[in-house]
Design a protein around this motif. Structure first.
Motif, mmCIF file in Angstrom:
data_model
loop_
_atom_site.group_PDB
_atom_site.id
_atom_site.type_symbol
_atom_site.label_atom_id
_atom_site.label_comp_id
_atom_site.label_asym_id
_atom_site.label_seq_id
_atom_site.Cartn_x
_atom_site.Cartn_y
_atom_site.Cartn_z
ATOM 1 N N MET A 106 0.822 -1.198 0.000
ATOM 2 C CA MET A 106 0.000 0.000 0.000
ATOM 3 C C MET A 106 0.860 1.254 0.000
ATOM 4 O O MET A 106 0.546 2.222 -0.650
ATOM 5 N N LYS A 107 1.968 1.223 0.734
ATOM 6 C CA LYS A 107 2.856 2.381 0.800
ATOM 7 C C LYS A 107 3.430 2.693 -0.581
ATOM 8 O O LYS A 107 3.538 3.860 -0.950
ATOM 9 N N THR A 108 3.786 1.658 -1.344
ATOM 10 C CA THR A 108 4.351 1.872 -2.673
ATOM 11 C C THR A 108 3.338 2.566 -3.583
ATOM 12 O O THR A 108 3.686 3.473 -4.317
ATOM 13 N N ARG A 109 2.092 2.188 -3.497
ATOM 14 C CA ARG A 109 1.057 2.809 -4.330
ATOM 15 C C ARG A 109 0.925 4.295 -3.987
ATOM 16 O O ARG A 109 0.786 5.121 -4.876
ATOM 17 N N TRP A 110 0.956 4.647 -2.709
ATOM 18 C CA TRP A 110 0.853 6.043 -2.290
ATOM 19 C C TRP A 110 2.044 6.838 -2.815
ATOM 20 O O TRP A 110 1.884 7.941 -3.309
ATOM 21 N N LEU A 111 3.233 6.278 -2.715
ATOM 22 C CA LEU A 111 4.420 6.967 -3.224
ATOM 23 C C LEU A 111 4.355 7.133 -4.736
ATOM 24 O O LEU A 111 4.807 8.154 -5.266
ATOM 25 N N ASP A 112 3.802 6.147 -5.418
ATOM 26 C CA ASP A 112 3.636 6.271 -6.871
ATOM 27 C C ASP A 112 2.694 7.420 -7.214
ATOM 28 O O ASP A 112 2.936 8.173 -8.157
ATOM 29 N N LEU A 113 1.612 7.563 -6.465
ATOM 30 C CA LEU A 113 0.669 8.656 -6.706
ATOM 31 C C LEU A 113 1.312 10.012 -6.423
ATOM 32 O O LEU A 113 1.102 10.968 -7.176
ATOM 33 N N ILE A 114 2.083 10.092 -5.358
ATOM 34 C CA ILE A 114 2.803 11.332 -5.041
ATOM 35 C C ILE A 114 3.779 11.649 -6.172
ATOM 36 O O ILE A 114 3.887 12.791 -6.622
ATOM 37 N N TRP A 115 4.494 10.646 -6.637
ATOM 38 C CA TRP A 115 5.456 10.845 -7.715
ATOM 39 C C TRP A 115 4.755 11.329 -8.985
ATOM 40 O O TRP A 115 5.249 12.232 -9.666
ATOM 41 N N LEU A 116 3.603 10.758 -9.305
ATOM 42 C CA LEU A 116 2.860 11.206 -10.481
ATOM 43 C C LEU A 116 2.377 12.651 -10.323
ATOM 44 O O LEU A 116 2.392 13.426 -11.286
ATOM 45 N N ALA A 117 1.968 13.019 -9.112
ATOM 46 C CA ALA A 117 1.558 14.410 -8.868
ATOM 47 C C ALA A 117 2.748 15.349 -9.019
ATOM 48 O O ALA A 117 2.606 16.449 -9.579
ATOM 49 N N LEU A 118 3.916 14.942 -8.543
ATOM 50 C CA LEU A 118 5.127 15.748 -8.711
ATOM 51 C C LEU A 118 5.466 15.903 -10.190
ATOM 52 O O LEU A 118 5.839 16.988 -10.648
ATOM 53 N N LEU A 119 5.320 14.824 -10.927
ATOM 54 C CA LEU A 119 5.593 14.855 -12.366
ATOM 55 C C LEU A 119 4.622 15.784 -13.086
ATOM 56 O O LEU A 119 5.024 16.579 -13.939
ATOM 57 N N ALA A 120 3.347 15.711 -12.729
ATOM 58 C CA ALA A 120 2.340 16.580 -13.352
ATOM 59 C C ALA A 120 2.609 18.045 -13.019
ATOM 60 O O ALA A 120 2.505 18.923 -13.898
ATOM 61 N N ALA A 121 2.967 18.339 -11.771
ATOM 62 C CA ALA A 121 3.260 19.720 -11.383
ATOM 63 C C ALA A 121 4.495 20.237 -12.112
ATOM 64 O O ALA A 121 4.543 21.405 -12.528
ATOM 65 N N THR A 122 5.480 19.387 -12.287
ATOM 66 C CA THR A 122 6.677 19.781 -13.029
ATOM 67 C C THR A 122 6.323 20.070 -14.487
ATOM 68 O O THR A 122 6.782 21.060 -15.064
ATOM 69 N N GLY A 123 5.513 19.211 -15.086
ATOM 70 C CA GLY A 123 5.091 19.442 -16.463
ATOM 71 C C GLY A 123 4.300 20.732 -16.624
ATOM 72 O O GLY A 123 4.491 21.474 -17.590
ATOM 73 N N LEU A 124 3.434 21.033 -15.659
ATOM 74 C CA LEU A 124 2.647 22.258 -15.733
ATOM 75 C C LEU A 124 3.533 23.495 -15.609
ATOM 76 O O LEU A 124 3.380 24.448 -16.371
ATOM 77 N N THR A 125 4.477 23.469 -14.683
ATOM 78 C CA THR A 125 5.355 24.628 -14.543
ATOM 79 C C THR A 125 6.243 24.790 -15.776
ATOM 80 O O THR A 125 6.519 25.913 -16.197
ATOM 81 N N TRP A 126 6.684 23.674 -16.351
ATOM 82 C CA TRP A 126 7.474 23.760 -17.579
ATOM 83 C C TRP A 126 6.639 24.377 -18.692
ATOM 84 O O TRP A 126 7.107 25.249 -19.422
ATOM 85 N N TRP A 127 5.389 23.917 -18.838
ATOM 86 C CA TRP A 127 4.525 24.437 -19.883
ATOM 87 C C TRP A 127 4.265 25.929 -19.698
ATOM 88 O O TRP A 127 4.275 26.681 -20.673
ATOM 89 N N LEU A 128 4.043 26.359 -18.465
ATOM 90 C CA LEU A 128 3.819 27.788 -18.216
ATOM 91 C C LEU A 128 5.033 28.619 -18.640
ATOM 92 O O LEU A 128 4.888 29.710 -19.182
ATOM 93 N N GLY A 129 6.222 28.099 -18.401
ATOM 94 C CA GLY A 129 7.421 28.828 -18.796
ATOM 95 C C GLY A 129 7.683 28.772 -20.289
ATOM 96 O O GLY A 129 7.998 29.779 -20.918
ATOM 97 N N ALA A 130 7.519 27.592 -20.876
ATOM 98 C CA ALA A 130 7.821 27.420 -22.299
ATOM 99 C C ALA A 130 6.808 28.111 -23.201
ATOM 100 O O ALA A 130 7.148 28.552 -24.304
ATOM 101 N N SER A 131 5.573 28.238 -22.744
ATOM 102 C CA SER A 131 4.547 28.860 -23.582
ATOM 103 C C SER A 131 4.596 30.384 -23.534
ATOM 104 O O SER A 131 3.876 31.038 -24.279
ATOM 105 N N GLY A 132 5.410 30.926 -22.659
ATOM 106 C CA GLY A 132 5.501 32.376 -22.547
ATOM 107 C C GLY A 132 4.456 32.975 -21.617
ATOM 108 O O GLY A 132 4.352 34.192 -21.487
ATOM 109 N N THR A 133 3.687 32.129 -20.970
ATOM 110 C CA THR A 133 2.640 32.604 -20.063
ATOM 111 C C THR A 133 3.236 33.400 -18.909
ATOM 112 O O THR A 133 2.679 34.425 -18.510
ATOM 113 N N LEU A 134 4.368 32.950 -18.399
ATOM 114 C CA LEU A 134 4.999 33.658 -17.286
ATOM 115 C C LEU A 134 5.556 35.000 -17.718
ATOM 116 O O LEU A 134 5.651 35.929 -16.919
#
Length: 90
Positions: free
Chosen positions: A1-29
């Motif tokens: 169960m702990k591994t599944r929770w860490l996987d979900l946290i990791w996916l959320a970190l990955l999604a947040a990283t992708g969103l911040t990258w997109w905000l910077g690369a698209s010129g939105t910032l």
């Protein structure tokens, strides 16, 4: 169960990283809107929170350690966000 929770946290970190990258690369910032800058710093704070509590296992550490590290991290992110906000207004 702990591994599944860490996987979900990791996916959320990955999604947040992708969103911040997109905000910077698209010129939105570069638009100068402080709300987007605040969003990026909020996501950075959430990512730091996830890393500290789950991957560094601060969730199980004494309360004084959690308070010191999370408080210090929050103060740093808040200070940088405050400086960005002041620079945006001038």
């Amino acid at each position: 169960m702990k591994t599944r929770w860490l996987d979900l946290i990791w996916l959320a970190l990955l999604a947040a990283t992708g969103l911040t990258w997109w905000l910077g690369a698209s010129g939105t910032l570069a638009s100068g809107r402080f709300a987007f800058t605040a969003l990026v710093f909020f996501l950075a704070w959430l990512k730091g929170l996830g890393v500290m509590l789950e991957f560094m296992e601060l969730r199980h550490a004494p309360a004084s350690w959690r308070l010191a590290l999370l408080g210090g991290f929050s103060a740093i992110v808040g200070g940088v966000l405050l400086a960005a906000g002041l620079a945006n207004n001038s």
